[in-house]
Every structure is written in structure tokens, then in C-alpha cells.
Design an enzyme around this catalytic site. Structure first.
Site, PDB file in Angstrom:
ATOM      1  N   HIS A   1       0.831  -1.206   0.000  1.00  0.00           N
ATOM      2  CA  HIS A   1       0.000   0.000   0.000  1.00  0.00           C
ATOM      3  C   HIS A   1       0.864   1.255   0.000  1.00  0.00           C
ATOM      4  O   HIS A   1       2.089   1.223   0.169  1.00  0.00           O
ATOM      5  CB  HIS A   1      -0.957   0.005   1.200  1.00  0.00           C
ATOM      6  CG  HIS A   1      -0.282   0.074   2.537  1.00  0.00           C
ATOM      7  ND1 HIS A   1       0.076   1.257   3.136  1.00  0.00           N
ATOM      8  CD2 HIS A   1       0.096  -0.909   3.404  1.00  0.00           C
ATOM      9  CE1 HIS A   1       0.631   1.019   4.311  1.00  0.00           C
ATOM     10  NE2 HIS A   1       0.665  -0.296   4.503  1.00  0.00           N
TER      11      HIS A   1
ATOM     12  N   CYS B   1       2.760  -5.140   6.791  1.00  0.00           N
ATOM     13  CA  CYS B   1       2.468  -4.819   5.399  1.00  0.00           C
ATOM     14  C   CYS B   1       3.651  -4.095   4.756  1.00  0.00           C
ATOM     15  O   CYS B   1       4.593  -3.690   5.430  1.00  0.00           O
ATOM     16  CB  CYS B   1       1.208  -3.972   5.300  1.00  0.00           C
ATOM     17  SG  CYS B   1      -0.301  -4.894   5.659  1.00  0.00           S
TER      18      CYS B   1
END
Length: 484
Positions: free
Chosen positions: A361, A380
Site C-alpha cells: 500500500h 504490510c
């Protein structure tokens, strides 16, 4: 008369043939020896180390006798790890040189890696490598007794181009060498010899050779599953590489998980890109990171654009003082951050199914990409060149290109975009390699996985079929995934 002429010619031809055979055998043995040196450095390389010792004890005739068994050992090693060799398709009467060459794994980096390993072994045999401790940080312009030793090490390792003298001054020439050394080790290129730079300067040549050998085999094995198009993230290098038609399309710095919130090693497929994602905060991140902020400042939720829901899905609104009090208790609520400039996921999220609930992301904290150590997330992967990555996916993979173009000026509406084709994604852990300019690169073992990460992490190499077969998320939805 004719016989008198032919006989010497025949003898000459036979002698030439014999000389050629001896030279070919000698070259074949050197090639085998080079590969044995690499394989003997592996944690499971005891049999190859014994082969090396046997070869070194014998004369040429004994080495030729040992050759066939060594060939079979090497061929079986690569077969066991799923790496195809041209050796397996050779005719039975192939000469020794052809057999030795056919045992080399196919790859652009094998010869450079093998050559560097031999040099490092040579370096270890001929030079002492005592531990250096200057007793503090060294900066350009400083004078210290260890400067000549540091310069020699940089010269031996290829970062200093000229033969060093005994000057104890940290000179401008040495500054350039230290910066090159720091760059090759993923450090901040500030020319300051601090703990991290010193740790790599103290890393012995044989240890470096072992790192190169183990990582080369791991990379060679892993590459067997890579197609012409894929996205690969090397976790300890903090780098993303996008490849299409076997050509690198994009390289980007990334931020990965902290040592206690590690980014997992896995293979999957990116199926969607989410524009203007919301972020549903996982309970662990809520407890560790957000509740302390709310206890300090009850306005935190409103300032960061969080909506609060109870477990029945009802939106809950309270005063700042009430939220501070709730944050000191059990806090039976779910937080969802709305799209916007301060959303933790930024403008884009790239979704791929996996059992760890991680994804790639964007991030609003762009300044963190300037750090050398970018193990900073909760698992992440944050992408620096996220706009370029999203643009490539929009042009090559997104199914509804018209809607994508229409929504580029919309920064509030969350929208999932499905792909026409899935993009394989690989999260790997490689700490040493030879780059395309034949420079030796090393990275810190940030998760302390070596030597546990060896030959090939089989779990990394296989797609998780259970997750791969699950249906893709519907457009407009938002998965409850691990935080960034």
C-alpha cells in the site's frame, strides 16, 4: 614414400589430440573445483567439502578417477532442488569439459558469484582479519591508528581503488571508499564509521563467502518458479522489483515489517487495486498503537478521521473526554479510518490473498523512505514509487480503465478495481547477491533468519492453493486486513 610421410603426420595428430585431451581434462577439473568451493560453503555442503579435500590430495590421474562421482554428486544436488541442468541431456560420449560446463546452473550471476567466492576464500587464507574497535565513531578528517587497517580492508574488498599507505588521516579518498562500502551494505552513506559500518568491516571474508553461496543457491532455486511477469519484494533489501516480459519495469524502495511484526515470506497473486482505501484497524494494532494515542488525546479519532462502530455494526459517537475514558478500558469498538491525506494506507492498496493478511500500500509518511533501515511497519509493505506502480497496473492489468481514469480526481470514494490477469507477487529474503554491475551486495539479517533461510524456503516457493482458489473480493468492498 607415402607411408614415410603419413606416419609422422599421424603421430603428430595423435600427440596433439592427447595434449588437447589433457588440457580439456584440466579445464574440466578446474570448473568442477570452482563449483565444489561454492557448494562446500552451504550448511549441507559436507559431502562437497570432502570432495574438495579428496581432489586436493590426489594427482591428475586420481582426480580424473574421482571426477565421475563428483559429477553425480553435483547433478543430484541441483536435481534435488528442482534446478534443471543441461548435463541431464548430454549424450553418453560427451567429453569431460562439456560435462563440467553442463553442470553449472544457468544464470547470469553464477560466474560472477563463483569468482567472488574464490577471491574471498583466497583473501581469508592470506590475510588476518582481527576485530577492529576504534573506541568511538570515526568521521572524515579524523586521525586514528586504525585508519590504515580500515583502508586496506576497503582495498581488499574492492571499494578503494588505489593501494593504501600508512596515513592515519581519514582522507577524502577514503571517504569515497567508505561511502561505496556503505552503499553496498544498505547503510546510510554518510562516510561516518559507526557501529553498523564497523560491523560489516569486521565481517570476515569466509563469512561473506558463505552468505554469497547460500543466497545464490536460494535465489537460483527460487527463480525456477518466476515467469515473465511478476512483482518481487526482497525484504532485507527493502526493495521492490516489477518485471514484465523478463525486463525490469520498476524498482522502488519499500518499508517492511519490524523485527517483532515481521513481513512474512510467501508467494501469491495480486488480484485488485483499491483506490482511496479505508483502513479497518486490527485489534492488535488498536491495542498497541492507537489506544495509547486516544488516552492522551480524545480528539485523536476525529483528527485522524476514524469512524467508530460497535460489534453490531452501529456507528458510535462520543465526546473526546468519553473516548479517553473508553480507551482506558476494554474498548469494545471497531475503528475504520476514512480515505484522505492522512489515511494510513494512503491513496492505493494492492490486494493479494494470503494467510497472513498483509498487502502492499501507499503511505502518508513519505519521509520514512529516506531511512536506511526501513523495517518500520506492522507487517504490510509500503511502496515509495506507488504512483508509478499504480499507473503500470492501470495500463496493463486493470479491467475497467474508463472508471479508473474518471476517478483520478476523486480522493474520497473507495473503489476496488479487478484485474484482467493476476500479477504474481513474491516476498523473499535474500541478504547477499551480485548485482547487474557485478558489485557484491550484502544486507543485514533484520529478522535473524539466517542460516535458517537456506537453499530454498519451500513454503515460499508454492502458492497457497487454499487462498489462491478463493473468490476475488467484490468491487466496492473492504477487507478486514492486518494494519500497515
Amino acid at each position: 614414400m607415402t607411408k614415410c610421410v603419413l606416419m609422422p603426420l599421424l603421430i603428430i595428430l595423435l600427440l596433439c589430440s592427447a595434449v588437447f585431451t589433457v588440457k580439456a581434462d584440466d579445464a574440466a577439473l578446474r570448473i568442477l573445483n570452482n563449483q565444489l568451493q561454492l557448494l562446500a560453503l552451504l550448511p549441507e555442503g559436507q559431502e562437497f567439502a570432502e570432495d574438495l579435500r579428496s581432489m586436493s590430495r590426489g594427482d591428475l590421474n586420481l582426480q580424473l578417477e574421482l571426477r565421475e562421482g563428483i559429477e553425480q554428486d553435483i547433478a543430484y544436488f541441483w536435481k534435488r532442488h528442482g534446478v534443471p541442468l543441461t548435463f541431464n541431456t548430454l549424450p553418453p560420449d560427451a567429453d569431460s569439459l562439456s560435462r563440467a560446463l553442463a553442470l553449472e546452473p544457468q544464470g547470469d550471476d553464477y560466474l560472477a558469484t563463483s569468482s567472488r567466492i574464490r577471491y574471498l576464500i583466497w583473501l581469508a587464507e592470506r590475510h588476518q582479519w582481527p576485530r577492529l574497535d576504534p573506541g568511538g565513531w570515526l568521521s572524515p578528517g579524523d586521525s586514528h591508528l586504525l585508519i590504515p587497517t580500515i583502508a586496506r580492508r576497503l582495498y581488499w574488498l574492492g571499494d578503494l581503488g588505489e593501494t593504501p599507505g600508512n596515513d592515519k588521516l581519514y582522507s577524502p579518498q577514503l571517504v569515497s571508499a567508505v561511502e561505496a562500502f556503505q552503499s553496498r551494505h544498505g547503510l546510510k552513506t554518510d562516510a561516518i564509521i559507526g557501529p553498523d559500518t564497523l560491523r560489516w568491516l569486521n565481517t570476515e571474508p569466509l563469512q561473506r563467502a558463505r552468505m554469497l553461496a547460500g543466497n545464490f543457491v536460494a535465489r537460483t532455486v527460487y527463480k525456477q518458479q518466476l515467469g515473465k511477469r511478476y512483482l518481487l519484494v526482497n525484504i532485507p533489501a527493502f526493495e521492490l522489483t516489477l518485471v514484465d516480459d523478463n525486463q525490469v519495469q520498476l524498482r522502488s524502495r519499500v518499508i517492511v515489517g519490524k523485527p517483532y511484526r515481521q513481513t512474512p515470506l510467501l508467494s501469491s497473486e495480486i488480484t485488485n487495486i483499491v483506490l482511496n482505501p479505508t483502513w479497518t484497524v486490527p485489534r492488535g494494532i488498536l491495542r498497541r498503537d492507537l489506544l495509547p494515542q486516544i488516552r492522551k488525546d480524545g480528539e485523536y479519532l476525529q483528527q485522524r478521521h476514524f469512524n467508530v462502530y460497535d460489534y453490531q455494526g452501529n456507528k458510535v459517537e462520543e465526546s473526546a473526554e468519553a473516548w479517553q475514558k473508553e480507551a482506558s478500558g476494554r474498548f469494545p469498538y471497531r475503528l475504520v479510518q476514512q480515505p484522505g491525506a492522512d489515511n494510513a494506507l494512503g491513496r492505493y492498496k494492492f490486494h493479494f490473498s494470503n494467510g497472513f493478511n498483509v498487502y502492499l500500500h501507499d503511505t502518508p509518511d513519505k519521509h520514512l523512505f529516506a531511512k536506511a533501515n526501513r523495517a518500520l511497519s506492522s507487517g504490510c509493505i509500503r511502496v515509495d514509487k506507488v504512483e508509478e506502480l499504480a499507473s503500470w497496473m492501470a495500463n496493463n492489468l486493470v479491467r475497467d480503465k474508463r472508471s479508473w481514469q474518471r476517478m483520478q480526481s476523486d480522493y474520497q470514494t473507495t473503489q476496488w478495481f479487478a484485474f484482467e490477469q493476476r500479477l504474481p507477487v513474491h516476498l523473499v529474503y535474500w541478504t547477499a547477491w551480485i548485482d547487474e554491475w557485478e558489485r557484491t551486495q550484502f544486507r543485514s539479517d533484520i529478522y535473524q533468519l539466517s542460516p535458517g533461510v537456506k537453499v530454498a524456503t519451500q513454503a515460499q516457493m508454492r502458492l497457497d492453493t487454499e487462498w489462491a482458489n478463493k473468490p476475488e473480493p467484490r468491487s466496492g468492498g473492504e477487507a478486514h486486513l492486518l494494519g500497515p
